[in-house]
Design an enzyme around this catalytic site. Structure first.
Site, mmCIF file in Angstrom:
data_model
loop_
_atom_site.group_PDB
_atom_site.id
_atom_site.type_symbol
_atom_site.label_atom_id
_atom_site.label_comp_id
_atom_site.label_asym_id
_atom_site.label_seq_id
_atom_site.Cartn_x
_atom_site.Cartn_y
_atom_site.Cartn_z
ATOM 1 N N GLY A 1 40.730 37.123 34.516
ATOM 2 C CA GLY A 1 40.169 35.798 34.576
ATOM 3 C C GLY A 1 38.947 35.714 34.058
ATOM 4 N N GLY B 1 44.104 38.597 35.845
ATOM 5 C CA GLY B 1 44.532 37.156 35.414
ATOM 6 C C GLY B 1 45.891 37.225 34.632
ATOM 7 C CD GLU C 1 42.028 42.677 39.695
ATOM 8 O OE1 GLU C 1 42.407 41.844 39.018
ATOM 9 O OE2 GLU C 1 42.498 43.834 39.989
ATOM 10 C CG ASP D 1 42.668 37.632 41.873
ATOM 11 O OD1 ASP D 1 42.784 38.587 41.001
ATOM 12 O OD2 ASP D 1 41.859 36.588 41.781
#
Length: 474
Positions: free
Chosen positions: A97, A147, A170, A178
């Site tokens: 992301g 992401g 992460e 996530d």
């Protein structure tokens, strides 16, 4: 919206040609280069092509909007038989992301909860991919992290190649795994998902397939053939797409073994605990693979202590939740974690300043308790973080998991008799292996994975004098 639609005709015209337009098409080529998402049609296939090479296809807000919209639009199209998501560059699928822009916004507006909207929208797209009714194939060639995992792992079909590099790093940037990681990580074999989520360990090539993250392994030289087969399909069924994929997979390789196979027993023993402190203690006491344990501790020591504790709590909770509940939990977490000190510190030092020396706060896992983590991050929901899902579809197990390799849980259930589909009688090792090979229609990799699971987790049944049947160790 920063995207372009291209109709590819005739059938022999390859998508790669988009990057090699003739001199007379300079303006068209320049327009393409400015489009972060290229959408195209090739007979019955619809393409979403990630085209943000300078950022390694890091997902912008516009990219997410385009992906989500196209998936739902094509879902209702009678002309669309299947959907392919791929990168214009085979060296990277998607690096993650766009967390750099998120941190820049936080630095400028440290109290603006609207910044969390990016993550909420990203998780909505993850759900769309997981529930869209058209067969969807993500070709995860090259770097696939963060992401990028979210816009691939939830698809019914995920194709790894020899260049695939998977990771969820992460915890190294002060965040947490996530994009639905709380759903898919605890559903991998044993504690593999916990290990991957906390350490950010990188899986490469066939390992991505044998770990269960990819549903198929196809050498990159066969991808043009795969796309041709998908283009020509007249059916919109998952079975038809799976059959096309199976026609193109790599040859069986009995000499290959999952790179983490020697350590799986240690991974399961060390990462089964409910606290990060207990995981550290188990690693320190590890006898079978002390060097591996030492290296793993060194890796964990680089991570944000808060992120480690948040991530472990997230994965444990996610194992019992539905996909929607997992994504909602992550959205609530993101809306709080991005404003915590470690997220800005991690992104700033690792990705902006590139010092690789973040100063975590707190600096030790012993300075923050699980109760503190729950109180600070898992309590008091924020209304603005609630996801606007585009459908009500939900589930607690991937409905298309049968197209991937069998899991450790699948094999255990057959050995223990919890899955009655193999019959009432105890089975020998060869019978169990043959059962799964038949169940998965001779899928390449099934025999090798089931054999490895049985070797690591079973012993000869004590009541069987001929030692033909086995018992599960744990």
């Amino acid at each position: 919206m920063n995207s372009i639609r291209v109709n590819l005709r005739p059938a022999s015209f390859r998508l790669a040609a988009l990057t090699s337009a003739p001199q007379s098409s300079k303006s068209f080529t320049r327009f393409l280069s400015q489009s972060e998402i290229i959408t195209s049609s090739q007979l019955g296939t619809r393409y979403i092509i990630l085209n943000r090479p300078k950022a390694l296809n890091a997902l912008s807000q516009d990219m997410l909007k385009t992906i989500g919209k196209q998936l739902r639009d094509w879902e209702s199209s009678e002309l669309c038989n299947n959907i392919v998501i791929k990168s214009i560059n085979p060296k990277f699928y998607c690096s993650g992301g766009d967390v750099v822009n998120a941190v820049k916004s936080i630095i400028n507006n440290p109290n603006d909860i609207k910044i969390a909207e990016y993550f909420r929208n990203e998780y909505a797209v993850n759900h769309t991919l997981a529930t869209v009714k058209k067969p969807t194939v993500a070709i995860i060639s090259g770097v696939t992290m963060g992401g990028g995992v979210g816009i691939s792992v939830h698809a019914p079909f995920r194709v790894a190649t020899e260049s695939t590099l998977f990771a969820m790093p992460e915890t190294l940037i002060g965040f947490f795994p996530d994009v639905g990681a709380s759903f898919y990580l605890p559903r991998l074999d044993g504690e593999l998902g916990t290990f991957l989520g906390l350490t950010g360990y990188r899986l490469k090539g066939k390992d991505v397939f044998y770990a269960g993250i990819a549903s198929h392994y196809i050498p990159s030289e066969r991808l043009p053939l795969l796309e041709q087969r998908l283009n020509e399909l007249s059916s919109q069924s998952l079975e038809a797409v799976n059959a096309a994929l199976e026609e193109c997979v790599g040859e069986p390789d009995s000499s290959y073994s999952f790179s983490l196979a020697p350590f799986m027993k240690s991974i399961n023993n060390c990462f089964k605990h409910s606290t990060v402190e207990d995981i550290y203690q188990a690693l320190e006491n590890e006898k079978d693979h002390p060097e591996w344990a030492k290296s793993t501790i060194e890796t964990l020591n680089q991570m944000s202590p808060s992120s480690l504790k948040i991530s472990l709590e997230l994965i444990r909770r996610g194992s019992q939740l539905s996909l929607c509940d997992c994504l909602e939990m992550e959205s609530q977490l993101a809306s709080k974690v991005i404003f915590a000190p470690d997220f800005v510190e991690g992104i700033s030092e690792l990705l902006l300043k590139k010092t690789k020396q973040p100063k975590w706060n707190p600096s030790s896992i012993h300075e923050i308790s699980r109760a503190d983590i729950i109180s600070k991050f898992f309590s008091n929901p924020i209304p603005e973080a609630q996801i606007k899902f585009t459908s009500k579809d939900d589930y607690k197990q991937y409905p298309f998991r049968k197209y991937s390799l069998p899991t450790l849980e699948d094999v255990r259930n057959i050995v223990t008799g919890d899955d009655p589909s193999a019959g009432e009688n105890a089975l020998s090792v060869s019978e169990i292996t043959d059962f799964f090979v038949s169940r998965h229609n001779n899928k390449v990799g099934v025999r090798e994975k089931v054999s490895a699971i049985l070797e690591a987790n079973t012993i000869p049944h004590p009541d069987d004098k001929d030692f033909n049947t086995v018992s599960w160790i744990n």
